[in-house]
Design an enzyme around this catalytic site. Structure first.
Site, PDB file in Angstrom:
ATOM      1  N   GLU A  47      -1.689   6.276  12.427  1.00 49.96           N
ATOM      2  CA  GLU A  47      -1.847   5.531  12.087  1.00 49.96           C
ATOM      3  C   GLU A  47      -2.982   5.034  12.097  1.00 49.96           C
ATOM      4  O   GLU A  47      -3.791   4.983  13.458  1.00 49.96           O
ATOM      5  CB  GLU A  47      -0.807   4.365  12.381  1.00 49.96           C
ATOM      6  CG  GLU A  47      -1.122   2.986  11.755  1.00 49.96           C
ATOM      7  CD  GLU A  47      -1.515   2.972  10.151  1.00 49.96           C
ATOM      8  OE1 GLU A  47      -0.922   3.059   9.605  1.00 49.96           O
ATOM      9  OE2 GLU A  47      -2.681   1.287  10.121  1.00 49.96           O
TER      10      GLU A  47
ATOM     11  N   ALA B 287       5.069   1.058   5.893  1.00 51.61           N
ATOM     12  CA  ALA B 287       6.240   1.036   5.151  1.00 51.61           C
ATOM     13  C   ALA B 287       7.097   2.237   4.746  1.00 51.61           C
ATOM     14  O   ALA B 287       8.116   2.779   5.024  1.00 51.61           O
ATOM     15  CB  ALA B 287       6.681   0.274   4.210  1.00 51.61           C
TER      16      ALA B 287
ATOM     17  N   ASP C 298       3.108   3.465  -1.837  1.00 55.76           N
ATOM     18  CA  ASP C 298       1.612   2.026  -2.665  1.00 55.76           C
ATOM     19  C   ASP C 298       1.206   3.729  -3.635  1.00 55.76           C
ATOM     20  O   ASP C 298       0.236   3.407  -4.463  1.00 55.76           O
ATOM     21  CB  ASP C 298       0.683   1.674  -2.046  1.00 55.76           C
ATOM     22  CG  ASP C 298       1.583   0.631  -2.157  1.00 55.76           C
ATOM     23  OD1 ASP C 298       2.946  -0.059  -2.017  1.00 55.76           O
ATOM     24  OD2 ASP C 298       1.085  -0.835  -1.734  1.00 55.76           O
TER      25      ASP C 298
ATOM     26  N   CYS D 148       3.740  -8.564   3.278  1.00 56.62           N
ATOM     27  CA  CYS D 148       4.114  -9.660   2.161  1.00 56.62           C
ATOM     28  C   CYS D 148       4.409 -10.989   2.989  1.00 56.62           C
ATOM     29  O   CYS D 148       4.528 -11.683   2.725  1.00 56.62           O
ATOM     30  CB  CYS D 148       6.005  -9.459   1.974  1.00 56.62           C
ATOM     31  SG  CYS D 148       5.177  -7.387   1.691  1.00 56.62           S
TER      32      CYS D 148
HETATM   33  C1  LIG Z   1      -0.223 -10.480   1.126  1.00 57.37           C
HETATM   34  C2  LIG Z   1       0.315  -9.435   1.072  1.00 57.37           C
HETATM   35  C3  LIG Z   1       1.740  -9.451  -0.241  1.00 57.37           C
HETATM   36  C4  LIG Z   1       3.238  -8.853  -0.258  1.00 57.37           C
HETATM   37  N1  LIG Z   1       3.780  -9.394  -0.345  1.00 57.37           N
HETATM   38  C5  LIG Z   1       4.830  -8.459  -1.300  1.00 57.37           C
HETATM   39  C6  LIG Z   1       6.152  -8.923  -1.482  1.00 57.37           C
HETATM   40  O1  LIG Z   1       6.219  -9.874  -1.661  1.00 57.37           O
HETATM   41  N2  LIG Z   1       6.665  -7.871  -1.941  1.00 57.37           N
HETATM   42  C7  LIG Z   1       6.672  -6.782  -2.695  1.00 57.37           C
HETATM   43  O2  LIG Z   1       7.556  -5.865  -2.280  1.00 57.37           O
HETATM   44  N3  LIG Z   1       5.787  -5.710  -1.371  1.00 57.37           N
HETATM   45  C8  LIG Z   1       4.271  -6.927  -1.542  1.00 57.37           C
HETATM   46  N4  LIG Z   1       3.583  -6.207  -0.755  1.00 57.37           N
HETATM   47  C9  LIG Z   1       3.625  -5.402  -0.818  1.00 57.37           C
HETATM   48  C10 LIG Z   1       3.637  -4.472   0.064  1.00 57.37           C
HETATM   49  O3  LIG Z   1       3.325  -4.552   1.342  1.00 57.37           O
HETATM   50  C11 LIG Z   1       3.331  -2.314  -0.021  1.00 57.37           C
HETATM   51  O4  LIG Z   1       4.150  -2.536  -1.187  1.00 57.37           O
HETATM   52  C12 LIG Z   1       3.789  -1.660   0.600  1.00 57.37           C
HETATM   53  O5  LIG Z   1       3.327  -1.821   2.288  1.00 57.37           O
HETATM   54  C13 LIG Z   1       2.916  -0.929   1.183  1.00 57.37           C
HETATM   55  O6  LIG Z   1       3.421  -0.014   1.811  1.00 57.37           O
HETATM   56  P1  LIG Z   1       3.129   2.185   2.219  1.00 57.37           P
HETATM   57  O7  LIG Z   1       3.454   2.033   3.694  1.00 57.37           O
HETATM   58  O8  LIG Z   1       3.065   2.300   0.749  1.00 57.37           O
HETATM   59  O9  LIG Z   1       1.481   1.568   2.287  1.00 57.37           O
HETATM   60  P2  LIG Z   1       0.738   0.271   3.402  1.00 57.37           P
HETATM   61  O10 LIG Z   1       1.171  -0.961   4.159  1.00 57.37           O
HETATM   62  O11 LIG Z   1      -0.273  -0.230   2.973  1.00 57.37           O
HETATM   63  O12 LIG Z   1      -0.049   1.576   4.393  1.00 57.37           O
HETATM   64  C14 LIG Z   1      -0.422   2.868   4.477  1.00 57.37           C
HETATM   65  C15 LIG Z   1      -0.942   2.703   6.357  1.00 57.37           C
HETATM   66  O13 LIG Z   1      -1.047   4.063   6.288  1.00 57.37           O
HETATM   67  C16 LIG Z   1      -2.449   3.771   6.817  1.00 57.37           C
HETATM   68  N5  LIG Z   1      -3.897   4.704   6.441  1.00 57.37           N
HETATM   69  C17 LIG Z   1      -4.370   4.860   4.874  1.00 57.37           C
HETATM   70  N6  LIG Z   1      -5.019   5.652   5.241  1.00 57.37           N
HETATM   71  C18 LIG Z   1      -4.994   6.845   6.760  1.00 57.37           C
HETATM   72  C19 LIG Z   1      -5.732   7.840   6.961  1.00 57.37           C
HETATM   73  N7  LIG Z   1      -6.135   8.447   6.768  1.00 57.37           N
HETATM   74  N8  LIG Z   1      -5.693   8.472   8.390  1.00 57.37           N
HETATM   75  C20 LIG Z   1      -4.003   6.819   8.588  1.00 57.37           C
HETATM   76  N9  LIG Z   1      -3.907   6.096   8.915  1.00 57.37           N
HETATM   77  C21 LIG Z   1      -4.069   6.097   6.986  1.00 57.37           C
HETATM   78  C22 LIG Z   1      -3.735   2.278   6.520  1.00 57.37           C
HETATM   79  O14 LIG Z   1      -4.458   1.937   8.005  1.00 57.37           O
HETATM   80  C23 LIG Z   1      -2.256   1.989   6.381  1.00 57.37           C
HETATM   81  O15 LIG Z   1      -1.324   1.298   7.787  1.00 57.37           O
HETATM   82  C24 LIG Z   1       2.445  -7.062  -0.402  1.00 57.37           C
HETATM   83  C25 LIG Z   1       0.880  -6.745  -0.459  1.00 57.37           C
HETATM   84  C26 LIG Z   1       0.379  -7.806   0.563  1.00 57.37           C
HETATM   85  C27 LIG Z   1      -1.400  -6.827   1.251  1.00 57.37           C
END
Ligand SMILES: Cc1cc2nc3c(=O)[nH]c(=O)nc-3n(C[C@H](O)[C@H](O)[C@H](O)COP(=O)(O)OP(=O)(O)OC[C@H]3O[C@@H](n4cnc5c(N)ncnc54)[C@H](O)[C@@H]3O)c2cc1C
Length: 447
Positions: free
Chosen positions: A28, A6, A278, A38
């Site tokens: 990634e 995201a 996150d 989600c």
């Molecule tokens: C089951 C579930 C249900 C959810 N439901 C909701 C909801 O209903 N509403 C809502 O608002 N939120 C919900 N969330 C939370 C939401 O999914 C997260 O807040 C959101 O995905 C965060 O996005 P992000 O990009 O910060 O992190 P992430 O989605 O965790 O993405 C981080 C990415 O970085 C990659 N990564 C990490 N370290 C490295 C590295 N060193 N090198 C390369 N790649 C790396 C990971 O593989 C991952 O793909 C839910 C989460 C889960 C697990």
């Protein structure tokens, strides 16, 4: 970008739109980009046939727009001085270096392994590929019993998903309520909804061990009270921001344990380095401090802001107030601002009012219960928080509360707000207006 979901890919997409010439690389470590975690509980429940509907943009689609997405590629080191990343290509089995001018750190959050023997062998269901593996395990013949450890909204959603598949499910939490983001009396309605759907809920119960067979698959869960047979175990015992790599590189974490940024998502003290989603800290507008609330809604916005600013723009993230919704069995569940318990923890004095009403006019077919709790400042009646649990139409009412809390409205001004009315949607006074009237009275009495 480090992280291709995201936050990372929102940043990449906006950077591409703003500067068609820019060289953009996104690393990634998993196989997918821009996926909806989600939606995983609904995929696990069998409500969605294929997991690919959870991918909003594939690596190929990003590549077509000129973004060099490298999947199965894990960043293992950051050298801020040399402006280089060390990348492990898991498929090519090689490690190489790549340079950068601007870096967007968007690694998300990772599950915290609880101190339970055997828990280390349970894979967290946080990514689409993990969801696929978990669902195919559930389809194994004769494996019909599940235990979910941790009664957060995610634990409840996964428990419901397994019940929907016809399984026997036990949900265990060491605290004395489900959904710790709600006050206990509101959480009790959620617990009742889960129980009436067939989830066995055990509170104030510690899990001591997860037993496994010779293939590493769960066979039972031992709690302080009993042994529960289970072929499937879901851990929902908490997550923490994935900041290890950033900390090793010298980036600062804040009081919440997430990366400290300014309101432009710029990492404090590191030029040209941004953090979003996150893994990053957000300013809580009511508590007045840094928090780490892990939600997709913040990750998308912060990613976009980081992408704009990293390409010379000027966009600020205004902070959060903890608005969140979910659906647990027959009830929609929502919260915003601060709860009574959070207020007590922060030393903030509050008054509160809780009402029960119906989600449609009481006589309208299908009318069901809705509970609204408002937390206000004594005296002034300034609205500080709201919680809603109820049947259809309950959850998105929280957005009206969130808007009013965001702007600092008083309950007495809210009480006569021009909200809509027709029998299929509410009684003539919307439950929010009724709650606001009571909260205004409570504030006056407490002031
Ligand atoms: C089951 C579930 C249900 C959810 N439901 C909701 C909801 O209903 N509403 C809502 O608002 N939120 C919900 N969330 C939370 C939401 O999914 C997260 O807040 C959101 O995905 C965060 O996005 P992000 O990009 O910060 O992190 P992430 O989605 O965790 O993405 C981080 C990415 O970085 C990659 N990564 C990490 N370290 C490295 C590295 N060193 N090198 C390369 N790649 C790396 C990971 O593989 C991952 O793909 C839910 C989460 C889960 C697990």
């Amino acid at each position: 970008m480090i992280g291709g979901d995201a936050a990372g890919m929102s940043a990449a997409a906006v950077a591409r739109r703003r500067d068609p010439e820019l060289e953009i690389l996104a690393f990634e470590r998993g196989p997918y980009t821009s996926f909806s975690a989600c939606g995983i509980p609904y995929f696990v429940a069998g409500m969605l046939e294929h997991a690919d509907v959870l991918i909003s943009r594939s690596p190929e689609e990003f590549r077509e727009s000129g973004i060099d997405v490298r999947i199965h590629s894990e960043v293992e080191g950051i050298d801020l001085e040399a402006r280089t990343l060390t990348v492990r290509d898991h498929q090519g089995r090689r490690t190489y270096e790549e340079g950068f001018d601007q870096l967007i750190y968007a690694t998300g959050a990772e599950a915290i392994a609880p101190p339970i023997e055997g828990a280390e062998a349970v894979e967290p269901v946080r990514t689409v590929d993990a969801g696929e593996r978990f669902r195919s395990e559930l389809q194994r013949e004769g494996a019909r019993r599940g235990v979910v450890i941790g009664a957060s909204y995610l634990g409840l959603e996964m428990a419901e998903a397994m019940v929907k598949r016809g399984m026997d499910v036990t949900l265990i939490d060491q605290t004395d309520q489900v959904m710790g983001t709600l006050d206990p009396e509101m959480a009790a309605h959620v617990q009742q909804a889960a129980e009436s759907e067939g989830v066995r809920v055990l509170l104030s119960t510690n899990v001591e061990e997860i037993h496994r067979d010779e293939n590493g698959r769960p066979t039972s869960v031992r709690t302080s009270e009993e042994e529960i047979s289970a072929e499937h175990v879901v851990l929902s015992t908490g997550v923490k921001p994935a900041t290890e790599l950033a900390e090793e590189a010298g980036l600062e974490v804040g009081e919440s344990g997430a990366l400290r940024t300014d309101d432009h998502q710029r990492c404090v003290g590191a030029d040209g380095v941004w953090a979003a989603g996150d893994c990053a800290e957000s300013h809580h507008r009511i508590l007045g401090r840094g928090v780490n609330i892990q939600l997709g809604t913040h990750a998308n916005k912060q990613g976009r802001i980081a992408g704009v600013n990293a390409t010379g723009g000027d966009l600020a993230f205004p902070g959060v107030i903890g608005t969140a919704v979910s659906k647990i069995c027959r009830y929609e569940v929502a919260r915003t601002g601060i709860s009574e318990r959070e207020a007590a923890g922060a030393g903030i004095e509050v008054a509160e009012a809780t009402i029960k009403a119906t989600n449609k006019a009481a006589y309208y077919p299908g009318a069901g219960p809705i509970w609204v709790k408002l937390v206000v400042e004594p005296g002034s009646g300034r609205m500080l928080g709201g919680q809603i649990v109820g049947e259809e139409g309950a959850a998105k009412r929280i957005d009206v509360l969130a808007t009013c809390i965001w702007t600092g409205m008083r309950a007495a001004d809210f009480e006569l707000l021009d909200l809509s009315y027709a029998p299929p949607f509410s009684g003539v006074y919307d439950p929010l207006l009724v709650a606001a009237r009571r909260a205004a009275q409570a504030a006056e009495k407490a002031g």
